[in-house]
Design an enzyme around this catalytic site. Structure first.
Site, PDB file in Angstrom:
ATOM      1  N   SER A   1       0.845  -1.183   0.000  1.00 47.47           N
ATOM      2  CA  SER A   1       0.000   0.000   0.000  1.00 47.47           C
ATOM      3  C   SER A   1       0.889   1.245   0.000  1.00 47.47           C
ATOM      4  O   SER A   1       1.825   1.321  -0.791  1.00 47.47           O
ATOM      5  CB  SER A   1      -0.959  -0.029   1.187  1.00 47.47           C
TER       6      SER A   1
ATOM      7  N   ASP B   1      -8.746  -5.462  -5.515  1.00 51.45           N
ATOM      8  CA  ASP B   1      -8.307  -4.306  -4.731  1.00 51.45           C
ATOM      9  C   ASP B   1      -8.547  -3.003  -5.492  1.00 51.45           C
ATOM     10  O   ASP B   1      -7.986  -2.803  -6.571  1.00 51.45           O
ATOM     11  CB  ASP B   1      -6.820  -4.460  -4.414  1.00 51.45           C
TER      12      ASP B   1
ATOM     13  N   HIS C   1      -6.193  -6.490  -1.541  1.00 57.50           N
ATOM     14  CA  HIS C   1      -5.080  -5.621  -1.167  1.00 57.50           C
ATOM     15  C   HIS C   1      -3.957  -6.397  -0.472  1.00 57.50           C
ATOM     16  O   HIS C   1      -4.166  -7.014   0.567  1.00 57.50           O
ATOM     17  CB  HIS C   1      -5.627  -4.545  -0.229  1.00 57.50           C
TER      18      HIS C   1
END
Length: 492
Positions: free
Chosen positions: A173, A435, A460
């Site tokens: 991320s 995601d 994710h």
């Protein structure tokens, strides 16, 4: 940015509940599970926290102030001459559980690597300043964080005799973005990077996030996002009539009677409820149990089953049932969707404040570097009622950052890092099709030395979590492919 390790948020700015992921980024902070309520779990407790003397401002030689930055180390797999793996912390506490679990440790064992996890400045216990005033937050940026990594790598390399070892950066991320940018900006210090679920393109408005939510819900049931949209639209209409507020308060088990006096009141309420679907989609069927994260049993299928439950009279009733399901899962007695409470939390500058777990800090970063606002400005998504203007006003109210200043800052971020047009080598970009953050990531090879690994059906940061028997075959293949790349690059 929950991303949480993994969570853009870098993850969503807002959410119905807080996924506590701490070496992968998250950015999930508007939630009815309060920002700092979740505590470090016992897993990883064997790894003692250590402290590194870090510079406050890397870009001012006249500023000699320093502070203590937290890090963890795992030497169990290290073999003399082996590489050094550096996991980059994100917008939350660094969770030592990652020193005991995760795919990167599988790679470390095979490659004889020393493993380090460095907590991000201004998050967790890494407090560079006395408080979180806007004046102090000027020292919070991705550029300062990268300089932290560079200084940490240099000093640790010298003190531990690791200067000539090959260092590999890992992150998911927002920390995935940092991993890519670390290799980009400090190629003499980091040999390769695994930049998982990394949003590399900054944008003020990010309605595409909710467009992916629509498609991901539709992957379970074509009817599911249509039912969600109908429920959301119904709720928006009812909010126009104050006579409905008592029923809405009861339906969603609010802590106090619903009061809609400003556009922000309405937007915050609608966004909070939409956050259930946004978060569940983002982390669908992942393997975060080792982090002590509750609610991982709630998946896209579970939400769509509730939305399709014909024993409940209409989509609006099912939407409320989803909210109650999440409250039951997190043992929440009532739901506080009051924007005034959120405003007070976010403008509290104390390290003991309710948003000091990461909310105030991450939203500041979005207002001064990234944007990433998951607005409802696209017609091709299921929600309504929280437009870009709602987020822009928060930047002004919380940090005195104007829309023009934010737009300029986002342009500078892309100019500095290159956006999608990254020019480097030995960076791999894994992303999952479920995601929503993949919309701002690298999903096709840039060059043979900047490959993408696009994993269909995963969410994710899925490749970072420990493997399990129920993983999709393509996820297992992706992990293997990343390992082969590392193996190849470490020989170069």
């Amino acid at each position: 940015m929950a991303f949480q390790l993994c969570g853009l948020p870098l993850c969503k700015i807002t959410s119905f509940f807080l996924f506590s992921v701490f070496a992968i980024g998250d950015g999930h902070y508007k939630s009815f599970v309060k920002y700092n309520q979740l505590q470090d779990n016992k897993r990883g407790a064997a790894f003692e926290e250590q402290w590194f003397i870090q510079k406050l401002d890397h870009f001012s030689g006249a500023d000699t102030r320093v502070w203590k930055q937290r890090y963890f180390i795992n030497e169990a797999f290290y073999k003399p001459g082996g590489p050094v793996f550096l996991m980059i912390g994100g917008e939350g506490r660094a969770n030592p559980a990652w020193m005991q679990y995760g795919t990167w440790l599988t790679y470390a064992e095979k490659l004889g690597a020393l493993c380090l996890l460095l907590e991000h400045r201004f998050y967790g216990k890494s407090h560079p300043t006395d408080d979180l005033s806007t004046d102090n937050l000027r020292f919070l940026s991705s550029r300062q964080a990268l300089a932290d990594l560079a200084h940490f790598r240099t000093v640790i390399g010298e003190t531990r005799g690791l200067t000539n070892r090959k260092w590999v950066a890992f992150g998911g991320s927002y920390p995935g973005s940092l991993a890519a940018w670390f290799r980009l900006k400090y190629p003499h210090l980091v040999h390769a990077s695994v930049a998982t679920s990394a949003p590399v393109y900054a944008t003020v408005n990010f309605p595409e996030y909710l467009e992916v939510v629509w498609r991901s819900l539709a992957s379970e049931s074509a009817e599911c996002p249509l039912l969600v949209k109908k429920a959301s639209d119904t709720l928006v209409e009812r909010l126009k009539d104050p006579k409905t507020y008592d029923n809405i308060t009861k339906d969603f088990n609010l802590c106090s009677k619903l009061q809609i006096q400003t556009d922000a009141d309405s937007a915050y309420f609608l966004e909070t409820l939409a956050g259930v679907f946004m978060d569940v989609v983002q982390y669908n069927e992942d393997n975060r149990v080792f982090e002590g994260i509750p609610g991982t049993n709630i998946t896209i299928k579970v939400l769509c089953d509730v939305m399709g439950d014909t024993s409940l009279k209409d989509p609006y009733s099912r939407y409320a049932a989803v909210a109650r399901l999440m409250m039951d899962t997190f043992f929440i007695k009532c739901l506080d969707t009051t924007f005034g409470t959120y405003f007070r939390d976010m403008t509290n500058t104390s390290w003991h404040g309710p948003a000091a777990g990461g909310g105030r800090q991450w939203v500041y970063q979005t207002c001064t570097e990234f944007g990433f606002y998951q607005s409802t400005d696209s017609p091709n998504q299921p929600f309504n009622g929280f437009p870009l203007a709602y987020y822009l006003k928060q930047c002004a109210d919380f940090y005195n950052v104007s829309a023009e200043q934010l737009a300029e800052a986002v342009a500078q971020t892309n100019e500095y890092y290159g956006g999608y047009d990254i020019r480097s080598t030995r960076i791999v970009f894994p992303n999952g099709s479920i995601d929503p953050w993949h919309a701002l990531g690298i999903t096709r090879d840039i060059t043979s030395d900047l490959p993408a690994v696009f994993i269909k059906g995963t969410a994710h940061c899925a490749n970072m979590y420990p493997a399990r028997s129920q993983d999709l075959p393509q996820l297992a293949l992706a992990r293997d492919h990343i390992f082969l790349l590392l193996q190849q690059w470490l020989k170069q």
